[in-house]
Design an enzyme around this catalytic site. Sequence first.
Site, short mmCIF file in Angstrom:
data_model
loop_
_atom_site.label_atom_id
_atom_site.label_comp_id
_atom_site.label_asym_id
_atom_site.label_seq_id
_atom_site.Cartn_x
_atom_site.Cartn_y
_atom_site.Cartn_z
CG ASN A 1 -6.05 -0.29 -7.45
OD1 ASN A 1 -5.75 0.00 -6.29
ND2 ASN A 1 -7.29 -0.51 -7.81
CD GLU B 1 -14.13 0.64 1.43
OE1 GLU B 1 -14.75 0.21 0.44
OE2 GLU B 1 -14.66 1.32 2.32
CB CYS C 1 -11.98 -1.46 -6.54
SG CYS C 1 -11.93 0.30 -6.25
CD GLU D 1 -10.95 3.65 2.27
OE1 GLU D 1 -10.25 3.99 3.24
OE2 GLU D 1 -10.50 3.15 1.24
N1 LIG Z 1 -13.12 -1.51 -2.75
C1 LIG Z 1 -12.08 -0.70 -2.87
O1 LIG Z 1 -12.08 0.43 -2.41
C2 LIG Z 1 -10.86 -1.16 -3.61
C3 LIG Z 1 -9.96 -0.21 -4.12
C4 LIG Z 1 -8.82 -0.66 -4.80
C5 LIG Z 1 -8.58 -2.03 -4.94
N2 LIG Z 1 -9.48 -2.91 -4.43
C6 LIG Z 1 -9.27 -4.36 -4.62
O2 LIG Z 1 -7.91 -4.70 -4.42
C7 LIG Z 1 -7.59 -5.88 -5.16
C8 LIG Z 1 -6.28 -5.67 -5.89
O3 LIG Z 1 -5.30 -5.30 -5.00
P1 LIG Z 1 -4.17 -6.31 -4.48
O4 LIG Z 1 -3.94 -7.36 -5.48
O5 LIG Z 1 -3.03 -5.47 -4.04
O6 LIG Z 1 -4.88 -6.96 -3.22
P2 LIG Z 1 -4.20 -7.84 -2.09
O7 LIG Z 1 -3.35 -8.88 -2.67
O8 LIG Z 1 -5.29 -8.26 -1.18
O9 LIG Z 1 -3.21 -6.83 -1.35
C9 LIG Z 1 -3.65 -5.67 -0.71
C10 LIG Z 1 -2.68 -5.30 0.40
O10 LIG Z 1 -2.74 -6.30 1.40
C11 LIG Z 1 -1.43 -6.80 1.64
N3 LIG Z 1 -1.53 -8.19 2.11
C12 LIG Z 1 -1.49 -9.32 1.38
N4 LIG Z 1 -1.60 -10.40 2.20
C13 LIG Z 1 -1.70 -9.93 3.46
C14 LIG Z 1 -1.84 -10.54 4.75
N5 LIG Z 1 -1.89 -11.86 4.90
N6 LIG Z 1 -1.92 -9.74 5.82
C15 LIG Z 1 -1.90 -8.41 5.70
N7 LIG Z 1 -1.74 -7.77 4.52
C16 LIG Z 1 -1.66 -8.52 3.41
C17 LIG Z 1 -0.73 -6.63 0.33
O11 LIG Z 1 0.66 -6.69 0.46
P3 LIG Z 1 1.54 -7.20 -0.80
O12 LIG Z 1 1.42 -6.16 -1.85
O13 LIG Z 1 2.89 -7.32 -0.25
O14 LIG Z 1 0.95 -8.52 -1.24
C18 LIG Z 1 -1.24 -5.24 -0.07
O15 LIG Z 1 -0.56 -4.25 0.66
C19 LIG Z 1 -8.76 -6.08 -6.09
O16 LIG Z 1 -9.55 -7.13 -5.60
C20 LIG Z 1 -9.51 -4.77 -6.03
O17 LIG Z 1 -10.89 -4.86 -6.31
C21 LIG Z 1 -10.59 -2.51 -3.77
O1 LIG Z 2 -9.70 1.40 -7.30
C1 LIG Z 2 -10.20 2.19 -6.55
C2 LIG Z 2 -10.45 3.65 -6.70
C3 LIG Z 2 -11.25 3.92 -7.93
C4 LIG Z 2 -11.79 5.26 -8.07
O2 LIG Z 2 -11.42 6.23 -7.45
C5 LIG Z 2 -12.87 5.35 -9.06
O3 LIG Z 2 -12.72 4.85 -10.15
O4 LIG Z 2 -13.92 5.87 -8.72
#
Ligand SMILES: NC(=O)c1ccc[n+]([C@@H]2O[C@H](COP(=O)([O-])OP(=O)(O)OC[C@H]3O[C@@H](n4cnc5c(N)ncnc54)[C@H](OP(=O)(O)O)[C@@H]3O)[C@@H](O)[C@H]2O)c1
Ligand SMILES: O=CCCC(=O)C(=O)O
Length: 498
Positions: free
Chosen positions: A154, A252, A286, A466
């Site tokens: 994202n 995160e 997120c 972060e």
């Molecule tokens: N709190 C924060 O700072 C923050 C910021 C941005 C996003 N997010 C969260 O991210 C989520 C959306 O992102 P997403 O759908 O990309 O999440 P995701 O499916 O968990 O994937 C995140 C990363 O982990 C990898 N991954 C998946 N399975 C794995 C495993 N078993 N071992 C190691 N790595 C693995 C993914 O690779 P692949 O792409 O190949 O599956 C990708 O690079 C949402 O829940 C959002 O809230 C949180």
């Molecule tokens: O999804 C993560 C980063 C979001 C961000 O930088 C914000 O909206 O504050």
Amino acid sequence: MKTPLNCQNYINGQWLNAATETTLNSHNPANKSEIVATFPRSQADDTDRAVTAARQAYGSWRKVPAPARAEYIFRVGELLLQHKEELAQLISREMGKPITEARGDVQEGVDCAFYSAGEGRRLFGQTTPSEMPNKFAMTVRMPIGVCALITPWNFPVAIPCWKAMPALVCGNTVILKPAEDTPACATKLIEIFAAAGLPPGVINLVHGVGEEAGKALVEHPNIDLVSFTGSSATGAYVGETCGRTHKRVCLEMGGKNAQVVMEDADLELALDGALWGAFGTTGQRCTATSRLILHRDIKEKFTTMLRERTSQLRLGAGTEPETDIGPIINNRQLQRVHEYMNIAREEGAKILIGGEIVTEGQLKQGYFFQPTILDNVTPQMRVAREEIFGPVVALIEVSTFEEAIAILNDTKYGLSSSVYTRDINRAFVAMRDIEVGITYINGPTIGAEVHLPFGGVKQTGNGHREAGTTALDVFTEWKSVYVDFSGSLQRAQIDNRS
Ligand SMILES: NC(=O)c1ccc[n+]([C@@H]2O[C@H](COP(=O)([O-])OP(=O)(O)OC[C@H]3O[C@@H](n4cnc5c(N)ncnc54)[C@H](OP(=O)(O)O)[C@@H]3O)[C@@H](O)[C@H]2O)c1
Ligand SMILES: O=CCCC(=O)C(=O)O
């Protein structure tokens, strides 16, 4: 259509295919027939090669003075600025966000570069008096070692920068495993790091699938730290594995962020916050606003205003300048968002506007979902509790400020929050009582700045942050150093409390 980019892994300063020579494709989510990039489907052999290179490079990189390490990152910032438009266009094509937001994604990387580079001349420790005469006591920050950085799609430039830049300034070497949906963005970013002249092995890139390349990194015995951003489900696996294999881990994860609008709020201001908090980046932040907690005295008026503005939002490819809302990242996520509409109906929520996959005109070529407002939502409904990660916002009515804060806190997540009020006392109560990592007063739940800590409480994170100076706590260990200049060993200096 443009020719697909041929992306490769970057290991020890060389661009390489996967050892198996197998590849995958990324697509334009606004036009699913357009392949944006071909990238290696890396396996354990490839990650192992990257870990070996990063381990080798760590020996000398940790000894490069921190201000000199920081100068490389400063150069990355300058190069990112030079290539800002090119990168932003690529983000819009591969990830789908509108071009103005894509420029913001790159700008976060630029800001992070200049901010992190400044830390190279700080990295402060402490000096403190010793209990003993003729003894000097201090603390110094030490790098951790080889770091695996696993990132989502994202923010395909900003989030890798948030991780890699402080990690490198602190003296670690890194391996980035980007999301499989945005390999071209990651490749262009690493090209920029390489062009800044970082020595071979200091930064490495391994493309592939999470369950393969990502898992191989998390399990690898020679990785010292995993910094992960993504879903709570994957984060739980990463956390468990790092616990079992004694690695440092920074997680995160998801959010279910709420914006409160009180009866004394500036409604126009709150409307802008709600609109862009909920539907900006197609709700795929997120920090996105997925719950709107509205005081009953303004609920009807505010809902009418929100519905009106929502109906005017223009869907389209992120690369089109007039687009407000881009596509959803992929078909799996599109279907997931759609499925929540059935869940909402079954639970008794009302779809005020939106609720459907777009099937008309040019937009049917992509993964477009109508911006959606769910009304009559109660705090126990799944749509009020689960992260949907799409352009969907749930309206919850409350009668008092205390009720608003209680509902805002009634979630397993704790990333971002926002309260619109003109009452300074309420604003301070909100700052004190909301259980999250980020609180905005009279601003939307989105829009973090890189010099403040970023992250959340409860199941959003594991206690790390972060950005800001707090990123240094993730990427360094403390060492306490005692220097004895008495010139003779005295019993009291060994056991000074006797
Ligand atoms: N709190 C924060 O700072 C923050 C910021 C941005 C996003 N997010 C969260 O991210 C989520 C959306 O992102 P997403 O759908 O990309 O999440 P995701 O499916 O968990 O994937 C995140 C990363 O982990 C990898 N991954 C998946 N399975 C794995 C495993 N078993 N071992 C190691 N790595 C693995 C993914 O690779 P692949 O792409 O190949 O599956 C990708 O690079 C949402 O829940 C959002 O809230 C949180
Ligand atoms: O999804 C993560 C980063 C979001 C961000 O930088 C914000 O909206 O504050």
